[in-house]
Design an enzyme around this catalytic site. Structure first.
Site, PDB file in Angstrom:
ATOM      1  N   ASP A 481     -85.185 -66.274 -65.527  1.00 26.65           N
ATOM      2  CA  ASP A 481     -85.707 -66.204 -64.178  1.00 26.65           C
ATOM      3  C   ASP A 481     -86.696 -67.538 -64.150  1.00 26.65           C
ATOM      4  O   ASP A 481     -87.317 -67.679 -65.444  1.00 26.65           O
ATOM      5  CB  ASP A 481     -86.011 -65.232 -63.616  1.00 26.65           C
ATOM      6  N   ASP A 551     -81.242 -64.793 -53.997  1.00 27.80           N
ATOM      7  CA  ASP A 551     -81.812 -63.278 -53.856  1.00 27.80           C
ATOM      8  C   ASP A 551     -81.160 -62.730 -52.734  1.00 27.80           C
ATOM      9  O   ASP A 551     -81.653 -61.623 -52.414  1.00 27.80           O
ATOM     10  CB  ASP A 551     -83.337 -63.456 -53.863  1.00 27.80           C
TER      11      ASP A 551
END
Ligand code: GLA
Length: 731
Positions: A481, A551
């Site tokens: 990430d 997301d």
């Protein structure tokens, strides 16, 4: 045998061609390379596009020439520079020792090769055998400074793709500074284009945006240090009547994960110039005598069969010749990720029941997300300390990994290796690792800071820490990430006059660690992520075959996000999860079938607390898991076609079809229910007109031609957000 590139030495014409494409340019007056044609394959070229000579006011001529009819300002060029008389936006700006930006690039020589050279330190398309592509390297020279530009063109035999990049070599005596080096330029003579781009935001990535190209210079780019949520490194130039199925489309995708610019200029003669490359913002690369600089690569394609054909060209090259992982053609495991299930609030005891439930439901992998390391209970600490948080895993991480494995599930884990928290051992021991301008306070974002990836000591530290966790805990999957963009651009390891190199060196540093870690652990499945899809590009996929698309897990929002993403990137690269309702990002409540249908249109998983599902929901999840296992290969590795976008109305539809055309899966989602429903139809695409297809659900049989020409009525469902999936098998 070089047979995809024809060089007419007498007329100085270069022609790259395969069955589908031709790309042609020639050498004009002043040894200038002039672009002639990019489009559908033609067998040969007979000089008909020779530059028409006109004496034009305010468009000057070659130095030392009395010919007023030849001007670089109006010539369709192949690669332009500041410092010559071309007032359009230049492909390169080179600052000379004398302070000028003088540069007069002239054709010097060329070379053709079998295969395709690798680009040192950069991701790029590759070949599996030398015969599948040919490469042309055209060298331009600025005589005064001794700076050479190699323009690299590779044409593939069986993909409608040409790749381009530029290598600058300083063979002179003096240092020069590169202030801009585009990876490619293309000049189109008079043409009305629409521009398609993929702008977005965090939790709202890659929306297909189409606008008429007007006059002036327009830039689609990112200066966030990454390829970004805000503007994906891609544009298409299309005719105004081009749609998904018909019409001309030129597509350009940059194989790079940092700052980028797609500059488009429509000029005084309605000519269109496109430049693609690293963004010139805060870019200043010192090129000492004897050194060279390689730009990232661009993938170019052309079709006259509409946007689906353009996407297919990108999907195939990205999947087949950029993705390198052992998983590139492997069916990816169905996972459950604990992020939206628990956020930071978990420990081993809380996670085990989710693992147990996952096993019951047929899920194949458990992914431990953020919060397992340092002393991380929220997002204010511990980035940089990649050791196990004892409070959450008192018996160690391996103990939990063994538990997951004992259930016959794979075990995955989350890292954010490019970041540092001020509240971390790493920062306390090495404050100099944090990227920061001397004497200035760095700006936090999510209360975290950037590690200086231009430094080898930082990279070595990260590679060591991440490798230890992977090796010691039998990790099967890694989610990599990056949850902020770059700021405070400065490296303490570089002198003042080289700080303009930091953005690009950061990206090269990231590529270095990705290369080292992924090659050290070839059996691990890696997934890229940057707050969802903030680094979703054709460069990252060279290291990691899949990426977290967004997301935003809301099924309706995902329709637009996945639709736009599919313009360039194959379904095998996009990950999508079923999450809880009300959705955590939008608050929307959608049916579980719809969440399943949308997530099953990519690399599938769950991201919710499985232990809170009702028995009825568990049965549905079991069914979804089985259904996905049945269609997984088709979804991940079949051909993908967009049929209709909800941007154009109330409905999104897309389909997957096997390369043999013997199986198809279709997803149709009606966004809002209507009191007086319009009778909409879905027509399929790409089926075999001579074969019959059976609807697996109803057992009804239809001709391929019927399904494509007549289509079928969409069901009338008196519920918002209703999705239907169809599965057809050829008889
Ligand atoms: C990013 C990712 C999420 C999750 C969080 C954890 O936002 O995109 O999926 O991993 O970080 O902090």
């Amino acid at each position: 045998m070089v047979d995809l590139i024809t060089v007419d030495k007498e007329n100085r014409v270069f022609h790259l061609h395969n069955e589908q494409l031709s790309y042609i340019f020639s050498i004009e007056d002043g040894d200038t390379i002039s672009h002639l044609y990019f489009g559908k394959r033609v067998k040969s070229y007979h000089g008909q596009l020779c530059y028409p000579r006109v004496d034009r006011g305010f468009s000057g001529n070659l130095p030392g020439s009395l010919d007023r009819t030849f001007s670089k300002d109006t010539l369709p060029q192949e690669y332009s520079s500041a410092g010559e008389m071309d007032y359009r936006v230049p492909a390169t700006v080179v600052r000379q020792k004398d302070g000028s930006n003088g540069l007069m690039l002239k054709y010097k020589t060329y070379k053709v090769e079998e295969g395709k050279p690798e680009l040192a330190g950069l991701p790029a398309a590759y070949v599996e055998s030398e015969s599948e592509a040919n490469t042309l390297i055209v060298t331009l020279e600025d005589e005064k400074s001794g700076v050479l530009f190699d323009l690299l063109y590779t044409i593939y035999r069986d993909y409608p793709i040409i790749t381009r990049s530029v290598k600058v070599k300083n063979l002179g005596q003096e240092n020069v500074n590169l202030e801009k080096v585009a990876s490619m330029q293309i000049d189109f003579s008079q043409r009305d284009f629409d521009v398609i781009s993929l702008p977005g935001a965090h939790v709202n990535e890659r929306h297909l945006e189409r606008q008429k190209l007007g006059y002036g210079i327009q830039t689609f780019g990112s200066i966030r240090g990454t390829s970004s949520h805000q503007m994906n490194p891609f544009v298409a130039l299309v005719d105004s009547n081009t749609d998904e199925f018909n019409g001309a489309a030129y597509g350009f995708a940059l194989v790079y994960s940092g700052n980028h610019a797609f500059e488009i200029e429509k000029d005084q003669l309605d000519q269109v110039r496109l430049l693609v490359g690293i963004n010139g913002y805060n870019f200043n690369w010192q090129l000492p005598a004897g050194e060279s600089f390689q730009t990232p690569e661009v993938l170019m394609t052309y079709t006259d069969n509409g946007l689906n054909a353009m996407s297919k060209a990108f999907h195939n090259i990205i999947r087949d010749r950029i993705t390198r992982s052992k998983y590139k053609y492997k069916e990816r495991p169905i996972l459950v990720n604990n992020w939206e299930a628990t956020y930071f609030d978990f420990d081993e005891d809380k996670l085990k029941p989710i693992v147990d439930e996952a096993k019951e439901l047929g899920i194949e992998m458990f992914v431990l997300d953020d919060g397992w390391f340092g002393h991380r209970d929220d997002d204010n600490s511990s980035l940089g300390d990649w050791n196990v948080y004892e409070k959450k895993f008192p018996q160690g991480l391996k103990h939990f990994a063994d538990y997951v494995h004992s259930k016959d599930l794979k075990f995955g884990i989350w890292f954010e290796p490019e970041m540092i928290s001020m509240d971390s051992e790493l920062y306390r021991n090495h404050p100099e690792y944090l990227m920061q301008v001397p004497g200035r306070q760095p700006s936090p974002s999510r209360n975290q800071y950037i590690l200086d990836m231009t430094r080898k000591d930082v990279r070595d530290d990260i590679v060591d820490q991440v490798s230890t966790i992977i090796a010691d805990n039998d990790i099967d999957y890694v989610k990599w990430d990056m949850n902020r963009n770059l700021s405070d651009i400065y490296s303490q390891n570089l002198p003042a006059d080289r700080q303009g190199e930091v953005y690009h060196r950061y990206v090269l540093g990231v590529y270095d660690i990705l290369e080292r870690i992924t090659s050290k652990f070839p059996d691990v499945l890696f997934e890229g992520c940057s707050g969802g899809g903030g680094r979703f590009d054709a460069g990252f996929v060279y290291y990691m075959p899949q990426s977290w698309t967004s997301d935003n897990t809301d099924a309706i929002a995902r329709l637009t996000i996945q639709y736009g993403t599919s313009l360039v990137y194959p379904p095998s690269m996009m990950t999508a999860h079923v999450s809880a309702v009300p959705n955590h990002q939008t608050g929307r409540v959608t049916p579980i079938d719809t969440r399943g249908a949308v997530a099953m249109s990519a690399v599938f998983g769950y991201e919710l607390d499985l232990t809170t599902l009702t028995d009825e929901e568990k049965e549905i999840v079991k069914k979804q898991v089985n259904q996905y296992k049945d269609i997984r290969k088709l979804v991940q590795y079949g051909d993908f076609y967009r049929l209709q976008s909800s941007k154009d109305g109330n409905k999104t539809a897309w389909m997957f079809i096997s390369p043999q055309k013997d199986e198809a899966v279709v997803m149709v989602c009606k966004v809002l229910a209507e009191a007086q429903p319009v009778l909409t139809k879905t027509k399929l695409y790409g089926l075999d007109t001579n074969r019959n297809y059976r609807d697996v659900e109803t057992n009804k049989v239809y001709g391929g031609d019927e399904l494509m020409e007549l289509g079928f009525y969409d069901p009338i469902i008196r519920n918002d957000y209703a999705a239907t999936m169809y599965h057809f098998k050829a008889e």
